[in-house]
Write an enzyme that holds these catalytic residues in place. Structure first.
Site, PDB file in Angstrom:
ATOM      1  N   HIS A  58       0.835  -1.204   0.000  1.00  0.00           N
ATOM      2  CA  HIS A  58       0.000   0.000   0.000  1.00  0.00           C
ATOM      3  C   HIS A  58       0.867   1.250   0.000  1.00  0.00           C
ATOM      4  O   HIS A  58       0.668   2.153  -0.813  1.00  0.00           O
ATOM      5  CB  HIS A  58      -0.934   0.027   1.218  1.00  0.00           C
ATOM      6  CG  HIS A  58      -1.647   1.336   1.343  1.00  0.00           C
ATOM      7  ND1 HIS A  58      -2.770   1.637   0.605  1.00  0.00           N
ATOM      8  CD2 HIS A  58      -1.358   2.445   2.074  1.00  0.00           C
ATOM      9  CE1 HIS A  58      -3.151   2.872   0.884  1.00  0.00           C
ATOM     10  NE2 HIS A  58      -2.312   3.380   1.787  1.00  0.00           N
ATOM     11  N   GLU A  59       1.805   1.323   0.927  1.00  0.00           N
ATOM     12  CA  GLU A  59       2.630   2.529   1.086  1.00  0.00           C
ATOM     13  C   GLU A  59       3.413   2.877  -0.178  1.00  0.00           C
ATOM     14  O   GLU A  59       3.624   4.049  -0.470  1.00  0.00           O
ATOM     15  CB  GLU A  59       3.589   2.366   2.272  1.00  0.00           C
ATOM     16  CG  GLU A  59       2.924   2.327   3.630  1.00  0.00           C
ATOM     17  CD  GLU A  59       2.321   3.667   4.056  1.00  0.00           C
ATOM     18  OE1 GLU A  59       2.838   4.723   3.652  1.00  0.00           O
ATOM     19  OE2 GLU A  59       1.319   3.646   4.787  1.00  0.00           O
ATOM     20  N   SER A  60       3.833   1.870  -0.919  1.00  0.00           N
ATOM     21  CA  SER A  60       4.683   2.095  -2.102  1.00  0.00           C
ATOM     22  C   SER A  60       3.912   2.038  -3.420  1.00  0.00           C
ATOM     23  O   SER A  60       4.528   2.061  -4.485  1.00  0.00           O
ATOM     24  CB  SER A  60       5.809   1.065  -2.130  1.00  0.00           C
ATOM     25  OG  SER A  60       5.272  -0.233  -2.330  1.00  0.00           O
TER      26      SER A  60
END
Length: 193
Positions: free
Chosen positions: A70-72
């Site tokens: 998700h973060e990347s």
């Protein structure tokens, strides 16, 4: 067969139980990384995911991959797209000097953010990230940072209890992107179990 061997079969690599660089490269490619990025991430993952206990269970790996995925943006971004100016002057991130928001914006698969985090986690992994924050975006260094952050926040224990919202709060500070994180976790559990 172990869960790691089963995972190797699902991603189409030799089922030898040795989940190393080749297996991780294929896994990261299947999760959205380009071939080059997947290879770089895999170098760090093969060393650090086992060292930080993330490979001790399928559930830990599923939670880790859901969060960093998700973060990347599915491993497409090792540096935050936004300028970082929104972090300017944020004392809770250690951004006390003019320009810190942009200089210490989110980088790496977990999007480490803020001067204080760059200093603390850089020292933990033995790299002066405060002086050279841009290298946190190098995939293999970013993977090491992600694992150090995960360990420091005791996220293996939360993963063992399947506490997605608690993990999200410790990574994000809130519940931003929770629906996507949940969706990714379901997909990762299906892949790694």
């Amino acid at each position: 067969m172990t869960w790691q061997t089963n995972l190797q079969g699902r991603i189409g690599v030799a089922q030898d139980g040795a989940f190393g660089v080749k297996s991780f490269t294929t896994l990261f490619q299947k999760l959205g990384a380009s071939k080059d990025r997947a290879e770089e991430l895999a170098i760090g993952a093969a060393v650090h995911l086992p060292a930080y206990g993330i490979m001790d269970s399928a559930q830990r790996l599923a939670h880790f991959l859901a969060q960093v995925g998700h973060e990347s943006g599915s491993f497409k971004y090792m540096e935050e797209i936004a300028s970082g100016s929104a972090y300017e002057g944020r004392a809770n991130l250690g951004n006390t000097q003019l320009g810190d928001g942009v200089r210490f914006k989110g980088r790496g698969p977990i999007q480490i953010t803020g001067r204080a985090n760059y200093r603390f986690f850089g020292r933990q992994i033995g790299i002066d990230l405060e002086r050279r924050p841009e290298i946190a975006a190098y995939p293999s260094i970013g993977m090491h940072l992600a694992c150090a952050y995960w360990s420091n926040r005791n996220l293996n224990g939360l993963a063992d209890k399947d506490l997605l919202e608690d993990i999200t709060r410790k990574i994000n500070g809130g519940l931003n992107g929770l629906a996507d994180r949940k969706s990714r976790l379901v997909a990762m559990k299906g892949l790694v179990a």
